[in-house]
Design an enzyme around this catalytic site. Structure first.
Site, PDB file in Angstrom:
ATOM      1  N   THR A 289      -1.385   4.764   3.146  1.00 19.75           N
ATOM      2  CA  THR A 289      -2.125   5.554   2.157  1.00 19.75           C
ATOM      3  C   THR A 289      -2.092   7.045   2.446  1.00 19.75           C
ATOM      4  O   THR A 289      -1.635   7.827   1.600  1.00 19.75           O
ATOM      5  CB  THR A 289      -3.575   5.047   2.050  1.00 19.75           C
ATOM      6  OG1 THR A 289      -3.565   3.710   1.548  1.00 19.75           O
ATOM      7  CG2 THR A 289      -4.398   5.928   1.137  1.00 19.75           C
TER       8      THR A 289
ATOM      9  N   HIS B 126      -0.727   6.194   8.389  1.00 16.66           N
ATOM     10  CA  HIS B 126      -0.601   4.888   7.749  1.00 16.66           C
ATOM     11  C   HIS B 126      -0.166   5.083   6.304  1.00 16.66           C
ATOM     12  O   HIS B 126      -0.048   6.211   5.805  1.00 16.66           O
ATOM     13  CB  HIS B 126      -1.932   4.130   7.841  1.00 16.66           C
ATOM     14  CG  HIS B 126      -1.783   2.644   7.823  1.00 16.66           C
ATOM     15  ND1 HIS B 126      -2.192   1.882   6.758  1.00 16.66           N
ATOM     16  CD2 HIS B 126      -1.261   1.786   8.731  1.00 16.66           C
ATOM     17  CE1 HIS B 126      -1.942   0.604   7.015  1.00 16.66           C
ATOM     18  NE2 HIS B 126      -1.376   0.528   8.208  1.00 16.66           N
TER      19      HIS B 126
ATOM     20  N   HIS C 170      -1.788  -9.670  -0.324  1.00 16.28           N
ATOM     21  CA  HIS C 170      -2.384  -8.909  -1.415  1.00 16.28           C
ATOM     22  C   HIS C 170      -2.457  -9.764  -2.676  1.00 16.28           C
ATOM     23  O   HIS C 170      -1.758 -10.769  -2.804  1.00 16.28           O
ATOM     24  CB  HIS C 170      -1.546  -7.669  -1.713  1.00 16.28           C
ATOM     25  CG  HIS C 170      -1.502  -6.688  -0.596  1.00 16.28           C
ATOM     26  ND1 HIS C 170      -0.629  -5.627  -0.554  1.00 16.28           N
ATOM     27  CD2 HIS C 170      -2.241  -6.598   0.545  1.00 16.28           C
ATOM     28  CE1 HIS C 170      -0.827  -4.923   0.544  1.00 16.28           C
ATOM     29  NE2 HIS C 170      -1.793  -5.500   1.236  1.00 16.28           N
TER      30      HIS C 170
ATOM     31  N   HIS D 252      -6.788  -9.153   5.265  1.00 20.36           N
ATOM     32  CA  HIS D 252      -5.549  -9.698   5.831  1.00 20.36           C
ATOM     33  C   HIS D 252      -5.844 -10.677   6.962  1.00 20.36           C
ATOM     34  O   HIS D 252      -5.124 -11.667   7.142  1.00 20.36           O
ATOM     35  CB  HIS D 252      -4.657  -8.567   6.360  1.00 20.36           C
ATOM     36  CG  HIS D 252      -3.803  -7.920   5.311  1.00 20.36           C
ATOM     37  ND1 HIS D 252      -2.995  -8.633   4.461  1.00 20.36           N
ATOM     38  CD2 HIS D 252      -3.628  -6.607   4.982  1.00 20.36           C
ATOM     39  CE1 HIS D 252      -2.354  -7.805   3.652  1.00 20.36           C
ATOM     40  NE2 HIS D 252      -2.730  -6.557   3.944  1.00 20.36           N
TER      41      HIS D 252
ATOM     42  N   ASP E  69      -5.842   0.472  -4.170  1.00 20.91           N
ATOM     43  CA  ASP E  69      -4.395   0.433  -4.334  1.00 20.91           C
ATOM     44  C   ASP E  69      -3.925  -0.919  -4.843  1.00 20.91           C
ATOM     45  O   ASP E  69      -2.967  -1.015  -5.600  1.00 20.91           O
ATOM     46  CB  ASP E  69      -3.694   0.792  -3.019  1.00 20.91           C
ATOM     47  CG  ASP E  69      -4.268   0.070  -1.811  1.00 20.91           C
ATOM     48  OD1 ASP E  69      -5.247  -0.695  -1.949  1.00 20.91           O
ATOM     49  OD2 ASP E  69      -3.738   0.277  -0.697  1.00 20.91           O
ATOM     50  N   HIS E  70      -4.642  -1.959  -4.432  1.00 18.28           N
ATOM     51  CA  HIS E  70      -4.291  -3.325  -4.824  1.00 18.28           C
ATOM     52  C   HIS E  70      -5.470  -4.226  -4.509  1.00 18.28           C
ATOM     53  O   HIS E  70      -6.461  -3.791  -3.915  1.00 18.28           O
ATOM     54  CB  HIS E  70      -3.047  -3.801  -4.058  1.00 18.28           C
ATOM     55  CG  HIS E  70      -3.206  -3.687  -2.563  1.00 18.28           C
ATOM     56  ND1 HIS E  70      -3.977  -4.557  -1.822  1.00 18.28           N
ATOM     57  CD2 HIS E  70      -2.723  -2.772  -1.677  1.00 18.28           C
ATOM     58  CE1 HIS E  70      -3.957  -4.190  -0.559  1.00 18.28           C
ATOM     59  NE2 HIS E  70      -3.212  -3.101  -0.434  1.00 18.28           N
TER      60      HIS E  70
ATOM     61  N   SER F  53       0.804  -1.222   0.000  1.00 17.66           N
ATOM     62  CA  SER F  53       0.000   0.000   0.000  1.00 17.66           C
ATOM     63  C   SER F  53       0.837   1.272   0.000  1.00 17.66           C
ATOM     64  O   SER F  53       0.306   2.343  -0.307  1.00 17.66           O
ATOM     65  CB  SER F  53      -0.927   0.022   1.227  1.00 17.66           C
ATOM     66  OG  SER F  53      -1.872  -1.020   1.138  1.00 17.66           O
TER      67      SER F  53
ATOM     68  N   ASP G 253      -8.869  -3.548   3.671  1.00 16.07           N
ATOM     69  CA  ASP G 253      -7.603  -4.272   3.595  1.00 16.07           C
ATOM     70  C   ASP G 253      -7.348  -5.097   4.857  1.00 16.07           C
ATOM     71  O   ASP G 253      -6.950  -6.265   4.784  1.00 16.07           O
ATOM     72  CB  ASP G 253      -6.482  -3.255   3.390  1.00 16.07           C
ATOM     73  CG  ASP G 253      -5.100  -3.868   3.366  1.00 16.07           C
ATOM     74  OD1 ASP G 253      -4.769  -4.553   2.379  1.00 16.07           O
ATOM     75  OD2 ASP G 253      -4.337  -3.662   4.330  1.00 16.07           O
TER      76      ASP G 253
ATOM     77  N   GLU H 278      -9.974   7.496   2.477  1.00 15.66           N
ATOM     78  CA  GLU H 278      -9.554   6.100   2.443  1.00 15.66           C
ATOM     79  C   GLU H 278     -10.468   5.216   3.277  1.00 15.66           C
ATOM     80  O   GLU H 278     -10.652   5.439   4.474  1.00 15.66           O
ATOM     81  CB  GLU H 278      -8.117   5.940   2.971  1.00 15.66           C
ATOM     82  CG  GLU H 278      -7.643   4.497   2.874  1.00 15.66           C
ATOM     83  CD  GLU H 278      -6.409   4.189   3.713  1.00 15.66           C
ATOM     84  OE1 GLU H 278      -5.747   3.170   3.427  1.00 15.66           O
ATOM     85  OE2 GLU H 278      -6.103   4.955   4.648  1.00 15.66           O
TER      86      GLU H 278
END
EC number: 3.1.3.1
Length: 518
Positions: free
Chosen positions: A168, A166, A448, A335, A372-373, A105, A331, A326
């Site tokens: 982002t 963080h 990711h 995870h 972002d991914h 990220s 995310d 964001e």
């Protein structure tokens, strides 16, 4: 049971219509008419810029969130439209980092904020910088579109559900060879001695007077071991700063005569009159904000509520604004293998997108939604129409004769063996908020994914986001549309007159008057 009944009723009504070919023909013809109107392109100058970033929100997550949104409203789900689905232009972005096929990220944030691809783990520096090597920082800094907007006279804001320092958000203001240098406490002594600054410190020092900052990360702003205002007896939430600086107090002192306000809970936030606020710092948790499913709705603001306040403050500037939003915990849910948490985070971000749409105009506001991914998240198994997105596939495995959920991960913490065989999910509550979906490969944290991500766009020059592009193309389009940053030649014609014209439509005028009266 009630939810399941609503879904069944909604699906039954929809299925009756769907048996008639005219239903599909009428729908397609109406879609065609809408598409034909897009041939008249919006070439206005973008006064306002909004980027919604769903961290980890790959295409499978978007689709699953769409179904969840519909099912939360008592529908089958598949036919539902997310707010981002309504954007007229959609493209794909290639997410790789300069040194990673599957990105992180930090490197991706540098791409879609600074316009330059970078190495994984670094923010606001070019690929010439090496992760964790402080001496590779100087001379390799790259600035972000938030900086370009601020330099052009616009108001700027950052709203996130993660820490404000963080990966982002930090790429919007920081230049750090390590995304994990949240405060000086997380930095190696040699980096501090070499003059590198922690990210929290850079938030307040690099770009003067960021107008709106909201998210988590309180503990990184306060002296080490100083008790947290909300959790005074929880040691892990205490301040972390070794330099003993109180960055919040420093900010408050600086802003005391500038209509600046610091808040740390929902009541304080919503009690503000945005017309009387020029600067806002809101830090609502010591670290990341809680998942929306677990949020205390009395004390913690939602992403939608934060976006609402941010826009009300930022839009007062006659020169316009840039806002980064964001949905960062999509995310985190993935995870942890907790698909339910991740998808509810995505639905909440979609609500925030809808709120922003109601508060702005496509005539003068370019809004982009992207990720972002991706993640190694999937759903399948030939599930029936209207099947709860968190439910079981309609068959058992023809190999181990056990049921399986539609949602699965390629790797992650959900891998589990019971007496040497795959766990039987029918023996556990697979619809629990924190259920960890089964994974093919055991990992403590799921990874990711490397595939392209969607880019949704509406507003001035949104049509420039088309086809497949590198991720770092995004801020260049936004800057071009707003006549900020490095490429502004198109903003003036040969005779010196404005080439990109401000939106002066009747609708925009009405909206402006309405805002002034509110």
């Amino acid at each position: 049971m009630r939810w399941a009944t609503f879904i069944t009723v909604g699906a039954t009504n929809m299925k009756q219509q769907e048996k008639d070919p005219m239903f599909w023909n009428r729908w397609a013809q109406q879609t065609l008419k809408n598409a034909l109107t897009l041939q008249t392109l919006n070439t206005n100058k973008a006064k306002n810029l909004i980027l919604f970033l769903g961290d980890g929100m790959g295409v499978p997550t978007v689709t699953a969130a769409r179904i969840l949104k519909g099912q939360l409203n008592g529908q089958s789900g598949e036919e539902t439209r997310l707010e981002m689905d309504k954007f007229p232009f959609v493209s794909l972005a290639k997410t790789y980092n300069t040194n990673a096929q599957v990105p992180d990220s930090a490197g991706t944030a540098t791409a879609y904020l600074c316009g330059v691809k970078a190495n994984e783990g670094t923010v606001g520096v070019s690929a010439a910088a090496v992760r964790s090597q402080c001496n590779t920082t100087k001379g390799n800094e790259v600035t972000s579109i938030l900086r370009w907007a601020k330099d052009s006279g616009k108001s700027v804001g950052i709203v996130t559900t993660t820490r404000v320092n963080h990966a982002t958000p930090s790429a919007a203001y920081a230049h750090s060879v390590d995304r994990d240098w949240y405060s000086d406490n997380e930095m190696p002594p040699e980096a501090l001695q070499a003059g590198c600054k922690d990210i929290a410190r850079q938030l307040f020092e690099n770009i003067p007077d960021i107008d709106v900052i909201m998210g988590g990360g309180r503990k990184f702003m306060f002296p080490k071991n100083q008790s947290d205002v909300e959790y005074p007896d929880v040691l892990k939430h205490s301040g972390t700063r070794k330099d003993e600086r109180n960055l919040v107090q420093e900010w408050k002192d600086k802003m005391k005569d500038k209509k600046g306000y610091y808040v740390w809970n929902k009541k304080q936030l919503l009690s503000l009159n945005p017309n009387n606020v020029d600067y806002l710092l809101g830090l609502f948790e010591p670290s990341d904000l809680t998942y929306d499913l677990e949020r205390n709705t009395d004390t913690d603001p939602s992403l939608t509520e934060m976006v609402d306040v941010a826009i009300k403050i930022l839009r007062k500037n006659p020169s316009g604004f840039y806002l980064l939003v964001e949905g960062g915990r999509i995310d985190h849910g993935h995870h942890e293998g907790k698909a339910k948490q991740a998808l509810h985070e995505a639905v909440e971000m979609d609500r925030a997108i809808g709120r922003a749409g109601l508060m702005t105009s496509i005539h003068d506001t370019l809004t982009i939604v992207t990720a972002d991914h991706s993640h190694v998240f999937s759903f399948g198994g030939y599930t029936a129409r209207g099947n709860t997105i968190f439910g079981l596939a309609p068959m058992v495995s023809d190999v181990d004769q056990k049921p399986f959920t539609s949602i699965l991960y390629g790797n992650g913490p959900g891998y589990k063996l019971v007496t040497g065989a795959r766990e039987n999910v029918s023996t556990i509550d697979y619809q629990d908020n924190n259920y960890q979906a089964q994974a093919a490969v055991p990992l403590s944290m799921e990874t990711h994914g490397g595939e392209d991500v969607a880019v949704f766009a509406k507003g001035p020059l949104a049509h420039l986001l088309h086809g497949v592009h590198e991720q770092n193309y995004i801020p260049h389009v936004m800057a071009y549309a707003a006549c900020i940053g490095q490429n502004r030649d198109h903003c003036l014609s040969r005779d010196g007159a404005a080439a990109l014209k401000p939106a002066l439509s009747v609708m925009a005028a009405i909206l402006t008057v309405t805002r002034l009266l509110c």
